[in-house]
Each structure stands twice: as structure tokens, then as C-alpha cells.
Design an enzyme around this catalytic site. Structure first.
Site, PDB file in Angstrom:
ATOM      1  N   CYS A   9      12.478  33.611  -9.993  1.00 45.74           N
ATOM      2  CA  CYS A   9      12.000  32.616  -9.033  1.00 45.74           C
ATOM      3  C   CYS A   9      11.167  31.565  -9.768  1.00 45.74           C
ATOM      4  O   CYS A   9      10.121  31.141  -9.301  1.00 45.74           O
ATOM      5  CB  CYS A   9      11.241  33.264  -7.888  1.00 45.74           C
ATOM      6  SG  CYS A   9      10.086  34.531  -8.384  1.00 45.74           S
ATOM      7  N   GLY A  10      11.649  31.168 -10.930  1.00 43.24           N
ATOM      8  CA  GLY A  10      10.998  30.089 -11.658  1.00 43.24           C
ATOM      9  C   GLY A  10       9.599  30.458 -12.095  1.00 43.24           C
ATOM     10  O   GLY A  10       9.341  31.588 -12.486  1.00 43.24           O
TER      11      GLY A  10
END
Lengths: 288, 143
Positions: free
Chosen positions: A86-87
Site C-alpha cells: 500500500c505504498g
């Protein structure tokens, strides 16, 4: 230069990665929608409780202060996610938590960290920071009232027993699918924003059974609701961050496929040209 | 004088009821209480029990509330409930024997013991569920 076969293999591998990232993006988008709905549904309760708590608790400073002989320590709940991809979501959050820990240490408070989510727990274990507790494996939902209640009762128990002077949480505020903002919110000792106090301080309530009985009930609800709200925001942020990360991963894969296809065509063309040259060269040799 | 007032029944997961009512009855630590229009500004804790809403046309709505806070402010009532359920038929005999054993457990505790509030709530939950089950049966008979 890579052989034609090697390039083909890479293209098909990138394609299957892209399929996965695209599917993850779609799943994150669906979960984000659900998390946003839950956030919206929780708003009336959150607002009403803040209003009631604002008018009641602001007059109870003495009852809400930490115990006089409380240990000089603070508890921070770090609300991260169980899963990655998720980055920079978890990294940003952990950085914010470490900032807050430094602030507490500068105020000569011992820092207790409580990790919510596997990513936070793993990080602090890796850097060998002892944890006061952890809560992981929340699949499929992070934001449940049961979890909020468990976290709240832990924090309140520590505060009442004098084990901590300050309790707060680091979580990601949800602004939009593209933007999440890691923030610290102090929960204990309670401090009501001025606006809420000013708006409701005129109300003189008839209180049953009595202020002394009602304040702890209200305080518990206030902490529970604040944590629940933070969990909802964190959940929406996580899915938003994952959606954005997977979207750019999908786009990157497309670009890579394009580049590799070009390379493959060039390699194929080179092979054809080489073969033609061979034929022409052979014919020329025969003619000579 | 007004005979109706606005009520909002909310839980952390959503709004359960939002409308105009004639009367609300609920349970606080002192016992049952009722709210009519023009009630004084009032705030109380709720214990697990039955929340009864009387609509302007006289029909009743029953909700099983697991605890929370009720507030009356400037004529409007807000109930912040932890959890709200609808009355459902249940095994009343089992519930009342559970309530009985909870009561025996409570008898062994003093008011200042750590588990006392939880034990008292537990009994209230069983009693509320029995009452709710009876209501559900009555409603079923009428329908």
C-alpha cells in the site's frame, strides 16, 4: 541484446504481475467504498458524543487529570495495517509515531508503544523497540467496535492506575483516496477543542445518577468512540493508499510491456534483416 | 404545549431511528425513566435494557439497548447507544436460569469489587432479553 525468447518470457511475466495489481486495485476500491460508507455512518454518533462530552467533561478538569503520583510515561497506539503493498502508508505512519515518541522523550516521559497491525509490530520488533502490546490479524475488517473497546479499556486502565500520564494514538486521517495524512491525537488527559466547549457550555443539565457516576461512563464512551473513529479513518486510508499504489503499479506494468514489446519487435526485425542479409550474401556469392 | 419531540437513536455504526416521537422510555442506573415533550435538559447513562419509543400515532417500537448515554437538550433527545438489537423470541427458560446464576455471582461481590458493574450489567442484559422475547411473542400473537 536479449534474445527474442527471453523478452517474450519477460513480457508474459510482467503481464501476469499486472493482472494481479489490477485485481488488487479493484478489490481495494471496493473495500475503500465500504470503509467510506462506514465512516459516514459513524459520523452522527461521533459528533453527538463529542457535543455531549464537550459540555460535560470540560467542567470536570479535576476528575480527568492524571493521577498525581502517575509514572512519567505515555502510551501511543500506532494504528497501521496488517498487510503491505500500500505504498508509503505504513512507513509514513511509523515515521510520525517515532516523531511523537521523540517529543514525549523530550518531555522526560517514558514511551510505551502499542502496535495495532502487523506492519507496525514487525517494524518495532525489527528495530528492537519493546512494545507495550500488540494487536494483529484483523482480517477482514480493522475497524470493529470490539477492538476499539479493547484498546480503550487498556488505555483507560493504564491511565487510572497511574501507569501513564498521557495517552494518544497515531493514525492516518483519510482525506481522499489519493491523500492520507498521518496524525497524532491525544486522548488522555482529555482536552476539549474550544469551539465545542464554547458552543455547549451554557447547557445546564439535570444529571442522573450524578456527575461523579456519569463522568467515567462518558469518558469511556468518548475514548472508545475516538479510537473507533481513528480505526475507521485508518481503514479507509489503507485501502485508499493500496488503491493508488496498485493503480500506479498497473500503469508501470503497462509502460514496461510497451517498452518490452518495442524491444521484442526490434529484435525480431534484426533477426529478419540478418537472415535476409545471409540470403542476399549467399546469392551474391553464387553469382560471383 | 407540544406533545411531540425529535429523537435520534444512534450507534457507532449508524443511525437507527431519526424522527418525531411522543414518548421514550428507557432504563438508567436508578430505574426506568420516561421522556415526554418539553423535558428539562437532561443527561443520563443507560444500562442494558429495553428502549420503548411511542410514535405520535400511538404505536410502539421496541429496541434492545446494551448501554449508552441519553441526552435531552433544548427539547430534542439523542440516545447514544453502544449496540441496538430488535426484540427476538429466545429461550426464556435458559435466559432466566442464566440470570439466576448471574444473580448468585453478584451476591458474592461487594459494590466496590472490580467486577461488580459488569456483573450487574450481565443480569440487566438477561432480564432485558427475557422481556424483549416476551414482547416479540406478544407482537407475534397480535399480528
Amino acid at each position: 541484446m536479449a534474445t527474442l525468447k527471453a523478452i517474450r518470457r519477460r513480457i508474459s511475466s510482467v503481464k501476469s504481475t499486472q493482472q494481479i495489481t489490477r485485481a488488487m486495485k479493484l478489490v481495494a476500491a471496493a473495500r475503500l467504498r465500504r470503509a467510506q460508507e462506514a465512516l459516514l455512518a459513524a459520523r452522527p454518533y461521533h459528533e453527538a458524543l463529542h457535543r455531549v462530552a464537550g459540555s460535560m467533561l470540560s467542567a470536570e478538569r479535576a476528575a480527568l487529570a492524571p493521577a498525581e503520583d502517575a509514572r512519567p510515561a505515555g502510551l501511543i497506539l500506532v494504528i497501521a495495517s496488517d498487510r503491505g503493498l500500500c505504498g508509503g502508508y505504513n512507513a509514513n505512519l511509523i515515521r510520525r509515531a517515532e516523531e511523537e515518541a521523540r517529543r514525549l522523550r523530550a518531555e522526560h516521559l517514558e514511551v510505551n508503544l502499542f502496535a495495532v497491525g502487523r506492519k507496525a509490530a514487525d517494524h518495532f520488533k525489527r528495530v528492537r523497540v519493546p512494545l507495550a502490546g500488540e494487536s494483529i490479524n484483523h482480517a477482514p475488517r480493522l475497524a470493529t467496535f470490539v477492538l476499539a473497546r479493547a484498546l480503550a479499556s487498556r488505555m483507560l486502565a493504564d491511565f487510572r492506575s497511574g501507569a501513564i500520564r498521557e495517552g494518544g494514538m497515531v493514525y492516518s486521517q483519510f482525506r481522499s483516496a489519493l491523500s492520507q495524512h498521518p496524525a497524532y491525537e491525544r486522548l488522555l488527559p482529555v482536552s476539549m477543542p474550544e469551539a465545542e466547549v464554547a458552543g455547549s457550555s451554557q447547557t445546564q443539565y439535570l444529571v442522573e445518577p450524578g456527575r461523579a457516576e456519569l463522568v467515567p461512563v462518558l469518558l469511556r464512551r468518548y475514548v472508545e468512540a475516538s479510537i473507533f473513529h481513528a480505526l475507521l479513518e485508518a481503514e479507509a486510508s489503507e485501502h485508499g493508499a493500496r488503491m493508488t499504489a496498485m493503480d500506479s503499479a498497473t500503469n508501470n506494468a503497462s509502460e514496461m510491456i510497451q517498452r518490452l514489446t518495442l524491444e521484442m519487435n526490434r529484435a525480431r526485425q534484426a533477426t529478419i534483416t540478418r537472415e535476409l542479409m545471409d540470403i542476399v550474401g549467399g546469392a551474391e556469392a553464387l553469382r560471383a | 404545549m407540544a406533545t411531540e419531540f425529535p429523537l435520534r437513536l444512534v450507534t457507532p455504526t449508524g443511525v437507527v431511528f431519526d424522527g418525531t416521537v411522543q414518548q421514550v422510555d428507557a432504563v438508567n442506573p436508578l430505574g426506568e425513566f420516561g421522556v415526554l415533550a418539553d423535558h428539562v435538559d437532561y443527561i443520563t447513562a443507560l444500562v442494558p435494557g429495553l428502549l420503548t419509543i411511542t410514535l405520535p400515532d400511538g404505536t410502539h417500537h421496541f429496541y434492545l439497548v446494551s448501554g449508552g448515554i441519553a441526552e435531552v437538550r433544548q427539547g430534542a433527545m439523542t440516545v447514544l447507544a453502544d449496540d441496538v438489537g430488535l426484540p427476538a423470541p429466545a429461550d426464556e427458560a435458559a435466559l432466566s436460569s442464566a440470570a439466576q446464576s448471574a444473580l448468585e455471582k453478584l451476591a458474592g461481590l461487594s459494590l466496590y469489587d472490580a467486577g461488580y458493574p459488569e456483573a450487574a450489567d450481565e443480569i440487566a442484559v438477561f432480564r432485558a432479553r427475557i422481556r424483549a422475547s416476551q414482547l416479540a411473542r406478544e407482537q407475534g400473537r397480535q399480528a
